[in-house]
Write a protein that holds these residues in place. Structure first.
Motif, PDB file in Angstrom:
ATOM      1  N   TYR A  34       0.840  -1.192   0.000  1.00 43.05           N
ATOM      2  CA  TYR A  34       0.000   0.000   0.000  1.00 43.05           C
ATOM      3  C   TYR A  34       0.878   1.247   0.000  1.00 43.05           C
ATOM      4  O   TYR A  34       2.047   1.198   0.374  1.00 43.05           O
ATOM      5  CB  TYR A  34      -0.897  -0.006   1.247  1.00 43.05           C
ATOM      6  CG  TYR A  34      -1.916  -1.115   1.238  1.00 43.05           C
ATOM      7  CD1 TYR A  34      -3.168  -0.921   0.670  1.00 43.05           C
ATOM      8  CD2 TYR A  34      -1.625  -2.351   1.799  1.00 43.05           C
ATOM      9  CE1 TYR A  34      -4.107  -1.935   0.658  1.00 43.05           C
ATOM     10  CE2 TYR A  34      -2.561  -3.374   1.782  1.00 43.05           C
ATOM     11  CZ  TYR A  34      -3.796  -3.167   1.219  1.00 43.05           C
ATOM     12  OH  TYR A  34      -4.714  -4.170   1.195  1.00 43.05           O
ATOM     13  N   ASP A  69      -3.572 -10.372   5.112  1.00 45.60           N
ATOM     14  CA  ASP A  69      -3.826  -8.993   5.492  1.00 45.60           C
ATOM     15  C   ASP A  69      -3.944  -8.963   7.008  1.00 45.60           C
ATOM     16  O   ASP A  69      -5.029  -9.012   7.561  1.00 45.60           O
ATOM     17  CB  ASP A  69      -5.113  -8.497   4.830  1.00 45.60           C
ATOM     18  CG  ASP A  69      -5.456  -7.079   5.218  1.00 45.60           C
ATOM     19  OD1 ASP A  69      -4.554  -6.348   5.645  1.00 45.60           O
ATOM     20  OD2 ASP A  69      -6.636  -6.724   5.102  1.00 45.60           O
ATOM     21  N   CYS A  73      -6.339  -3.923   6.175  1.00 44.01           N
ATOM     22  CA  CYS A  73      -6.300  -2.832   5.202  1.00 44.01           C
ATOM     23  C   CYS A  73      -7.444  -2.939   4.194  1.00 44.01           C
ATOM     24  O   CYS A  73      -8.182  -3.915   4.160  1.00 44.01           O
ATOM     25  CB  CYS A  73      -4.962  -2.848   4.453  1.00 44.01           C
ATOM     26  SG  CYS A  73      -3.545  -2.492   5.497  1.00 44.01           S
ATOM     27  N   ARG A  74      -7.525  -1.930   3.336  1.00 37.54           N
ATOM     28  CA  ARG A  74      -8.546  -1.919   2.283  1.00 37.54           C
ATOM     29  C   ARG A  74      -8.341  -3.098   1.334  1.00 37.54           C
ATOM     30  O   ARG A  74      -7.237  -3.322   0.848  1.00 37.54           O
ATOM     31  CB  ARG A  74      -8.455  -0.628   1.449  1.00 37.54           C
ATOM     32  CG  ARG A  74      -8.729   0.639   2.168  1.00 37.54           C
ATOM     33  CD  ARG A  74      -8.517   1.866   1.269  1.00 37.54           C
ATOM     34  NE  ARG A  74      -7.116   1.988   0.839  1.00 37.54           N
ATOM     35  CZ  ARG A  74      -6.684   1.784  -0.405  1.00 37.54           C
ATOM     36  NH1 ARG A  74      -7.507   1.455  -1.360  1.00 37.54           N
ATOM     37  NH2 ARG A  74      -5.403   1.912  -0.704  1.00 37.54           N
ATOM     38  N   LYS A  75      -9.395  -3.812   1.058  1.00 39.61           N
ATOM     39  CA  LYS A  75      -9.309  -4.985   0.186  1.00 39.61           C
ATOM     40  C   LYS A  75      -9.234  -4.590  -1.292  1.00 39.61           C
ATOM     41  O   LYS A  75      -8.839  -5.388  -2.130  1.00 39.61           O
ATOM     42  CB  LYS A  75     -10.503  -5.911   0.400  1.00 39.61           C
ATOM     43  CG  LYS A  75     -10.647  -6.404   1.833  1.00 39.61           C
ATOM     44  CD  LYS A  75      -9.479  -7.260   2.233  1.00 39.61           C
ATOM     45  CE  LYS A  75      -9.675  -7.854   3.598  1.00 39.61           C
ATOM     46  NZ  LYS A  75      -8.888  -7.262   4.637  1.00 39.61           N
ATOM     47  N   GLU A  76      -9.624  -3.362  -1.615  1.00 41.44           N
ATOM     48  CA  GLU A  76      -9.623  -2.935  -3.014  1.00 41.44           C
ATOM     49  C   GLU A  76      -8.237  -3.061  -3.646  1.00 41.44           C
ATOM     50  O   GLU A  76      -8.112  -3.391  -4.819  1.00 41.44           O
ATOM     51  CB  GLU A  76     -10.115  -1.483  -3.149  1.00 41.44           C
ATOM     52  CG  GLU A  76     -11.569  -1.277  -2.837  1.00 41.44           C
ATOM     53  CD  GLU A  76     -11.841  -1.136  -1.342  1.00 41.44           C
ATOM     54  OE1 GLU A  76     -10.895  -0.867  -0.557  1.00 41.44           O
ATOM     55  OE2 GLU A  76     -13.011  -1.312  -0.950  1.00 41.44           O
ATOM     56  N   LYS A  77      -7.205  -2.795  -2.871  1.00 42.37           N
ATOM     57  CA  LYS A  77      -5.837  -2.880  -3.397  1.00 42.37           C
ATOM     58  C   LYS A  77      -5.491  -4.321  -3.753  1.00 42.37           C
ATOM     59  O   LYS A  77      -4.809  -4.564  -4.756  1.00 42.37           O
ATOM     60  CB  LYS A  77      -4.845  -2.318  -2.372  1.00 42.37           C
ATOM     61  CG  LYS A  77      -3.423  -2.271  -2.856  1.00 42.37           C
ATOM     62  CD  LYS A  77      -3.199  -1.198  -3.892  1.00 42.37           C
ATOM     63  CE  LYS A  77      -1.719  -1.084  -4.212  1.00 42.37           C
ATOM     64  NZ  LYS A  77      -1.422   0.004  -5.118  1.00 42.37           N
ATOM     65  N   TYR A  78      -5.962  -5.295  -2.962  1.00 39.79           N
ATOM     66  CA  TYR A  78      -5.752  -6.704  -3.300  1.00 39.79           C
ATOM     67  C   TYR A  78      -6.357  -6.993  -4.672  1.00 39.79           C
ATOM     68  O   TYR A  78      -5.719  -7.612  -5.523  1.00 39.79           O
ATOM     69  CB  TYR A  78      -6.407  -7.617  -2.266  1.00 39.79           C
ATOM     70  CG  TYR A  78      -5.534  -7.987  -1.103  1.00 39.79           C
ATOM     71  CD1 TYR A  78      -4.722  -9.113  -1.144  1.00 39.79           C
ATOM     72  CD2 TYR A  78      -5.524  -7.213   0.048  1.00 39.79           C
ATOM     73  CE1 TYR A  78      -3.928  -9.463  -0.071  1.00 39.79           C
ATOM     74  CE2 TYR A  78      -4.730  -7.558   1.128  1.00 39.79           C
ATOM     75  CZ  TYR A  78      -3.933  -8.686   1.069  1.00 39.79           C
ATOM     76  OH  TYR A  78      -3.147  -9.032   2.130  1.00 39.79           O
ATOM     77  N   GLN A 101     -10.775 -13.974   3.547  1.00 42.27           N
ATOM     78  CA  GLN A 101     -10.729 -12.512   3.539  1.00 42.27           C
ATOM     79  C   GLN A 101     -11.134 -11.888   2.206  1.00 42.27           C
ATOM     80  O   GLN A 101     -11.529 -10.728   2.173  1.00 42.27           O
ATOM     81  CB  GLN A 101      -9.324 -12.033   3.899  1.00 42.27           C
ATOM     82  CG  GLN A 101      -8.902 -12.390   5.302  1.00 42.27           C
ATOM     83  CD  GLN A 101      -7.464 -11.972   5.600  1.00 42.27           C
ATOM     84  OE1 GLN A 101      -6.724 -11.537   4.727  1.00 42.27           O
ATOM     85  NE2 GLN A 101      -7.073 -12.112   6.860  1.00 42.27           N
TER      86      GLN A 101
END
Length: 152
Positions: A34, A69, A73-78, A101
């Protein structure tokens, strides 16, 4: 030997970067994470002799390893990194915890999960009982505390 990119930052990466030259049948293309982790990721990549951003490392690697994770953290980055890896035809490897997750139905057939030794039915401790390692120097005590403390 496929070069591997690791995502996202995990405290154990420090030790992995330091010991990268000792890896057998594996090499690290670089680390990504991130935006909040930019400083530490840049430092880790410099230890590997890698300079570049996510795109450059993605081009150099053959495999992307997605780590747990542990920070929430924000899952959008995954999903963003998963999309880039899938579009680039990279092998996608995930730790088993990510099954719980992330929603991965869109990536079925593109992802593989690391195997947990304990799921194989073989007791890994039984295999190690017969191995003996010579210790060249006397050991008074070996201690470590805390999660992700970098002990090896």
């Amino acid at each position: 030997m496929k070069k591997t990119m690791l995502f996202p930052y995990h405290p154990d990466m420090q030790l992995l970067a330091e010991q990268a030259s000792g890896l057998k049948d594996a090499s690290i293309a670089g680390f990504a994470s991130y935006r909040e982790d930019d400083a530490v990721i840049r430092e880790l990549n410099e230890k590997l002799g890698v300079s570049g951003n996510l795109e450059e490392i993605m081009q150099k690697c053959g495999r992307v390893l997605f780590l747990e994770d542990y920070r929430g953290c924000r899952k959008e980055k995954y999903y963003e990194v998963l999309e880039r890896a899938a579009a680039a035809g990279k092998e996608i490897v995930l730790v088993p915890q990510l099954k719980k997750q992330l929603e991965l139905k869109a990536y079925e057939g593109h992802c593989v999960f690391l195997q947990n030794e304990l799921q194989t039915g073989v007791n890994p401790y039984a295999l190690k009982e017969k191995e003996k390692y010579p210790v060249e120097i006397p050991v008074a005590a070996v201690m470590g505390t805390g999660k992700h403390c970098g002990k090896f």
